[in-house]
Scaffold this motif. Structure first.
Motif, PDB file in Angstrom:
ATOM      1  N   SER A  76       0.833  -1.209   0.000  1.00 45.15           N
ATOM      2  CA  SER A  76       0.000   0.000   0.000  1.00 45.15           C
ATOM      3  C   SER A  76       0.860   1.248   0.000  1.00 45.15           C
ATOM      4  O   SER A  76       0.556   2.226  -0.702  1.00 45.15           O
ATOM      5  N   ILE A  77       1.932   1.225   0.773  1.00 43.15           N
ATOM      6  CA  ILE A  77       2.851   2.364   0.806  1.00 43.15           C
ATOM      7  C   ILE A  77       3.464   2.577  -0.569  1.00 43.15           C
ATOM      8  O   ILE A  77       3.597   3.710  -1.042  1.00 43.15           O
ATOM      9  N   TYR A  78       3.798   1.500  -1.256  1.00 42.65           N
ATOM     10  CA  TYR A  78       4.331   1.605  -2.625  1.00 42.65           C
ATOM     11  C   TYR A  78       3.331   2.331  -3.529  1.00 42.65           C
ATOM     12  O   TYR A  78       3.701   3.265  -4.258  1.00 42.65           O
ATOM     13  N   TRP A  79       2.061   1.905  -3.520  1.00 40.11           N
ATOM     14  CA  TRP A  79       1.052   2.531  -4.382  1.00 40.11           C
ATOM     15  C   TRP A  79       0.834   3.985  -4.000  1.00 40.11           C
ATOM     16  O   TRP A  79       0.647   4.839  -4.877  1.00 40.11           O
ATOM     17  N   LEU A  80       0.877   4.298  -2.717  1.00 37.20           N
ATOM     18  CA  LEU A  80       0.745   5.694  -2.281  1.00 37.20           C
ATOM     19  C   LEU A  80       1.911   6.535  -2.789  1.00 37.20           C
ATOM     20  O   LEU A  80       1.714   7.666  -3.259  1.00 37.20           O
ATOM     21  N   GLU A  81       3.123   5.986  -2.708  1.00 37.77           N
ATOM     22  CA  GLU A  81       4.297   6.702  -3.224  1.00 37.77           C
ATOM     23  C   GLU A  81       4.159   6.954  -4.724  1.00 37.77           C
ATOM     24  O   GLU A  81       4.458   8.043  -5.210  1.00 37.77           O
ATOM     25  N   LEU A  82       3.705   5.942  -5.443  1.00 34.14           N
ATOM     26  CA  LEU A  82       3.530   6.070  -6.886  1.00 34.14           C
ATOM     27  C   LEU A  82       2.450   7.103  -7.227  1.00 34.14           C
ATOM     28  O   LEU A  82       2.625   7.925  -8.135  1.00 34.14           O
ATOM     29  N   LEU A  83       1.357   7.091  -6.486  1.00 36.33           N
ATOM     30  CA  LEU A  83       0.294   8.071  -6.706  1.00 36.33           C
ATOM     31  C   LEU A  83       0.784   9.494  -6.429  1.00 36.33           C
ATOM     32  O   LEU A  83       0.412  10.438  -7.138  1.00 36.33           O
ATOM     33  N   LYS A  84       1.640   9.641  -5.422  1.00 35.94           N
ATOM     34  CA  LYS A  84       2.200  10.968  -5.124  1.00 35.94           C
ATOM     35  C   LYS A  84       3.148  11.410  -6.227  1.00 35.94           C
ATOM     36  O   LYS A  84       3.062  12.534  -6.723  1.00 35.94           O
ATOM     37  N   GLU A  85       4.047  10.529  -6.621  1.00 34.68           N
ATOM     38  CA  GLU A  85       5.050  10.885  -7.634  1.00 34.68           C
ATOM     39  C   GLU A  85       4.440  11.146  -9.010  1.00 34.68           C
ATOM     40  O   GLU A  85       5.040  11.845  -9.825  1.00 34.68           O
ATOM     41  N   THR A  86       3.270  10.593  -9.274  1.00 39.00           N
ATOM     42  CA  THR A  86       2.587  10.831 -10.548  1.00 39.00           C
ATOM     43  C   THR A  86       1.508  11.907 -10.402  1.00 39.00           C
ATOM     44  O   THR A  86       0.691  12.105 -11.295  1.00 39.00           O
TER      45      THR A  86
END
Length: 121
Positions: A76-86
Protein backbone atom coordinates in the motif's frame (compact mmCIF):
# COMPACT_ATOMS: atom_id res chain seq x y z
CA UNK A 1 -18.97 -6.19 29.89
CA UNK A 2 -16.86 -3.68 27.95
CA UNK A 3 -15.16 -4.95 24.81
CA UNK A 4 -11.37 -4.93 25.11
CA UNK A 5 -9.68 -2.37 22.87
CA UNK A 6 -7.49 -3.78 20.12
CA UNK A 7 -5.31 -1.06 18.62
CA UNK A 8 -4.24 -3.19 15.65
CA UNK A 9 -7.85 -4.04 14.73
CA UNK A 10 -8.99 -0.45 15.21
CA UNK A 11 -6.14 1.14 13.26
CA UNK A 12 -6.27 -1.35 10.40
CA UNK A 13 -10.03 -0.80 10.05
CA UNK A 14 -9.62 2.99 10.12
CA UNK A 15 -6.86 2.68 7.50
CA UNK A 16 -9.18 0.60 5.27
CA UNK A 17 -11.84 3.32 5.53
CA UNK A 18 -9.30 5.97 4.48
CA UNK A 19 -8.20 3.78 1.57
CA UNK A 20 -11.80 3.29 0.38
CA UNK A 21 -12.40 7.04 0.56
CA UNK A 22 -9.17 7.76 -1.32
CA UNK A 23 -10.18 5.19 -3.93
CA UNK A 24 -13.57 6.92 -4.43
CA UNK A 25 -11.80 10.29 -4.76
CA UNK A 26 -9.28 8.95 -7.29
CA UNK A 27 -12.06 7.46 -9.42
CA UNK A 28 -14.41 10.43 -9.31
CA UNK A 29 -12.02 13.38 -9.32
CA UNK A 30 -8.83 12.12 -10.94
CA UNK A 31 -10.24 9.45 -13.26
CA UNK A 32 -7.46 7.10 -12.13
CA UNK A 33 -8.55 3.46 -12.34
CA UNK A 34 -5.51 1.17 -12.25
CA UNK A 35 -3.26 2.22 -9.34
CA UNK A 36 -6.27 3.13 -7.22
CA UNK A 37 -7.69 -0.39 -7.62
CA UNK A 38 -4.33 -1.90 -6.59
CA UNK A 39 -4.26 0.39 -3.55
CA UNK A 40 -7.84 -0.55 -2.69
CA UNK A 41 -6.97 -4.24 -2.74
CA UNK A 42 -3.78 -4.00 -0.68
CA UNK A 43 -5.03 -1.32 1.72
CA UNK A 44 -8.23 -3.12 2.65
CA UNK A 45 -6.48 -6.50 2.81
CA UNK A 46 -4.48 -5.34 5.84
CA UNK A 47 -7.53 -5.08 8.08
CA UNK A 48 -9.08 -8.26 6.70
CA UNK A 49 -5.91 -10.21 7.47
CA UNK A 50 -5.67 -8.72 10.96
CA UNK A 51 -9.27 -9.80 11.53
CA UNK A 52 -8.46 -13.29 10.23
CA UNK A 53 -5.46 -13.47 12.55
CA UNK A 54 -7.77 -12.97 15.54
CA UNK A 55 -9.24 -16.40 14.75
CA UNK A 56 -5.98 -18.12 13.87
CA UNK A 57 -5.74 -21.84 14.46
CA UNK A 58 -2.32 -21.55 16.09
CA UNK A 59 0.38 -19.05 16.98
CA UNK A 60 2.15 -19.98 13.73
CA UNK A 61 -1.04 -19.26 11.77
CA UNK A 62 -1.40 -15.94 13.63
CA UNK A 63 2.18 -14.97 12.71
CA UNK A 64 1.62 -16.04 9.10
CA UNK A 65 -1.54 -13.94 8.70
CA UNK A 66 0.07 -10.88 10.29
CA UNK A 67 3.09 -11.42 8.03
CA UNK A 68 0.86 -11.24 4.97
CA UNK A 69 -0.85 -8.15 6.42
CA UNK A 70 2.60 -6.59 6.81
CA UNK A 71 3.37 -7.26 3.13
CA UNK A 72 0.01 -5.80 2.06
CA UNK A 73 0.66 -2.71 4.17
CA UNK A 74 4.08 -2.24 2.59
CA UNK A 75 2.54 -2.70 -0.87
CA UNK A 76 0.00 0.00 0.00
CA UNK A 77 2.85 2.36 0.81
CA UNK A 78 4.33 1.60 -2.63
CA UNK A 79 1.05 2.53 -4.38
CA UNK A 80 0.74 5.69 -2.28
CA UNK A 81 4.30 6.70 -3.22
CA UNK A 82 3.53 6.07 -6.89
CA UNK A 83 0.29 8.07 -6.71
CA UNK A 84 2.20 10.97 -5.12
CA UNK A 85 5.05 10.88 -7.63
CA UNK A 86 2.59 10.83 -10.55
CA UNK A 87 0.69 13.75 -8.95
CA UNK A 88 -2.61 11.98 -8.37
CA UNK A 89 -2.32 12.92 -4.69
CA UNK A 90 -0.47 15.90 -3.24
CA UNK A 91 2.27 15.90 -0.62
CA UNK A 92 0.01 16.62 2.35
CA UNK A 93 -2.50 13.92 1.34
CA UNK A 94 0.40 11.50 0.94
CA UNK A 95 1.99 12.37 4.28
CA UNK A 96 -1.29 11.98 6.12
CA UNK A 97 -2.32 8.56 4.83
CA UNK A 98 1.22 7.24 4.49
CA UNK A 99 1.79 8.21 8.13
CA UNK A 100 -1.11 5.92 9.03
CA UNK A 101 0.34 3.14 6.89
CA UNK A 102 3.80 3.45 8.44
CA UNK A 103 2.33 3.42 11.95
CA UNK A 104 0.34 0.30 11.06
CA UNK A 105 3.44 -1.33 9.60
CA UNK A 106 5.36 -0.71 12.83
CA UNK A 107 2.55 -2.18 14.94
CA UNK A 108 2.38 -5.26 12.70
CA UNK A 109 6.15 -5.79 12.87
CA UNK A 110 6.12 -5.35 16.63
CA UNK A 111 3.20 -7.75 17.07
CA UNK A 112 4.90 -10.42 14.97
CA UNK A 113 8.16 -10.00 16.87
CA UNK A 114 6.40 -10.19 20.25
CA UNK A 115 4.55 -13.40 19.37
CA UNK A 116 7.74 -14.96 18.00
CA UNK A 117 9.63 -14.07 21.19
CA UNK A 118 6.84 -15.49 23.34
CA UNK A 119 7.00 -18.77 21.39
CA UNK A 120 10.67 -19.14 22.33
CA UNK A 121 9.91 -18.92 26.05
Amino acid sequence: MKKRENILLDKSFAFAIRIVNLYKFLLAEKKEFVMSKQLLRSGTAVGALVREAQNAESKADFIHKLGIAQKECDESIYWLELLKETEFINQSEFESICGNANELLKILKSSILTVKQNLKK
